[in-house]
Design an enzyme around this catalytic site. Structure first.
Site, short mmCIF file in Angstrom:
data_model
loop_
_atom_site.label_atom_id
_atom_site.label_comp_id
_atom_site.label_asym_id
_atom_site.label_seq_id
_atom_site.Cartn_x
_atom_site.Cartn_y
_atom_site.Cartn_z
N LYS A 13 0.83 -1.21 0.00
CA LYS A 13 0.00 0.00 0.00
C LYS A 13 0.86 1.26 0.00
CE LYS A 13 -2.05 -1.09 3.89
NZ LYS A 13 -1.33 -2.35 4.20
N ARG A 88 -9.57 0.45 8.84
CA ARG A 88 -9.16 -0.91 9.18
C ARG A 88 -10.24 -1.68 9.91
NH1 ARG A 88 -3.24 0.34 9.02
NH2 ARG A 88 -2.09 -1.57 9.40
N ARG A 127 11.54 -5.42 5.18
CA ARG A 127 11.23 -4.00 4.92
C ARG A 127 12.20 -3.09 5.66
NH1 ARG A 127 5.20 -1.74 5.57
NH2 ARG A 127 5.36 -2.56 7.69
N ARG A 160 11.35 -1.23 11.30
CA ARG A 160 10.30 -0.89 12.27
C ARG A 160 10.24 -1.90 13.40
NH1 ARG A 160 5.04 0.34 8.68
NH2 ARG A 160 4.14 -0.84 10.42
N ARG A 171 -0.37 -9.18 13.51
CA ARG A 171 -0.99 -8.16 12.66
C ARG A 171 -1.77 -8.80 11.51
NH1 ARG A 171 4.29 -5.43 11.34
NH2 ARG A 171 3.16 -4.14 9.86
#
Ligand code: ADP
Ligand code: ADP
Ligand code: ZN
Length: 215
Positions: A13, A88, A127, A160, A171
């Protein structure tokens, strides 16, 4: 163009929103980025949000709904926006519909990115994000030219706190339970476009643009 990018954590996204921002000259509104900035600044909202984020859960609806309601009133949203990571939950989606209605606006499109769970884990563990400009990278799929340095601004790249395997699995479960019902929510409204997010970044980008141009 008033757009939502929908999809599980790691679907791409943020990566695609950055491209759309350049293409359409409209802002990317990422509730994750706004919350991380609040955590970094140590604001009251940030302190409250941090616990939920580090545990891989969702920040309460009223907090994020308030953030987005205020953000949509800003001048740079007059020609549209790209929501990334919001809504969400069904309650957030209902609140967004009410806010837009209050402003005399309507959503144009919701693009749902579909990616296999195991690919999501690999994307999220690899990431990296620029501390300065927020650009995202991937150690394997989208590496920076120089390791741990941002190509765009020279800033340092970091991983992160919530991109650790255990938190990632949590998640993904939260997405399945609370966010995935939004796919049928937006299908019913008639604004949903579905896109295979398993293809390379560049291909997803091209297909997304042609979907938007065709619709
Ligand atoms: P999201 O915002 O949906 O959580 P990101 O855009 O941050 O996802 O992408 C998650 C990670 O996967 C990043 O490291 C990014 O570079 C990488 N990525 C994004 N899109 C793709 C893709 N189509 N193929 C492979 N890796 C991707
Ligand atoms: P990702 O890119 O992996 O999808 P985000 O950056 O969008 O993650 O979000 C990181 C975290 O911030 C989420 O796990 C959640 O705790 C919180 N968060 C972001 N957006 C929302 C939202 N709309 N509602 C509730 N919590 C949110
Ligand atoms: Zn940078």
């Amino acid at each position: 163009m008033k757009l939502i990018l929908l999809g599980p954590p790691g679907a791409g996204k943020g990566t695609q929103a950055k491209m759309l921002t350049d293409e359409f000259s409209i802002p990317q509104i990422s509730t994750g980025d706004i919350l991380r900035a609040a955590v970094k600044d140590g604001t009251a909202m940030g302190l409250k949000a941090k616990e939920y984020m580090n545990a891989g859960g969702l920040v309460p609806d009223e907090v994020v709904v308030g953030i987005v309601r205020d953000r949509l009133q800003e001048a740079d949203c007059v020609n549209g926006f790209i929501l990334d990571g919001f809504p969400r939950t069904v309650a957030q989606a209902d609140a967004l519909q009410a806010s837009l209605q209050g402003m005399g606006k309507e959503l144009d499109r919701v693009i749902s990115l579909d990616v296999d769970p195991e690919a999501l884990v690999e994307r999220l563990t690899g990431r990296r994000t620029c501390k300065e400009c927020g650009r995202g990278y991937h150690v394997k799929f989208d590496p920076s030219r120089q390791s741990d340095v941002c190509d765009a601004c020279g800033g340092a790249l970091f991983q992160r706190d919530d991109d650790q395997e255990e938190t990632i699995r949590k998640r993904l479960q939260v997405y399945a339970d609370q966010t995935s019902p939004l796919i049928s929510y937006y299908k019913e409204i008639g604004v949903l476009l579905e896109l295979d997010g398993m293809q390379p970044i560049q291909i997803v980008q091209e297909k997304m643009l042609s979907l938007l141009q065709a619709s």
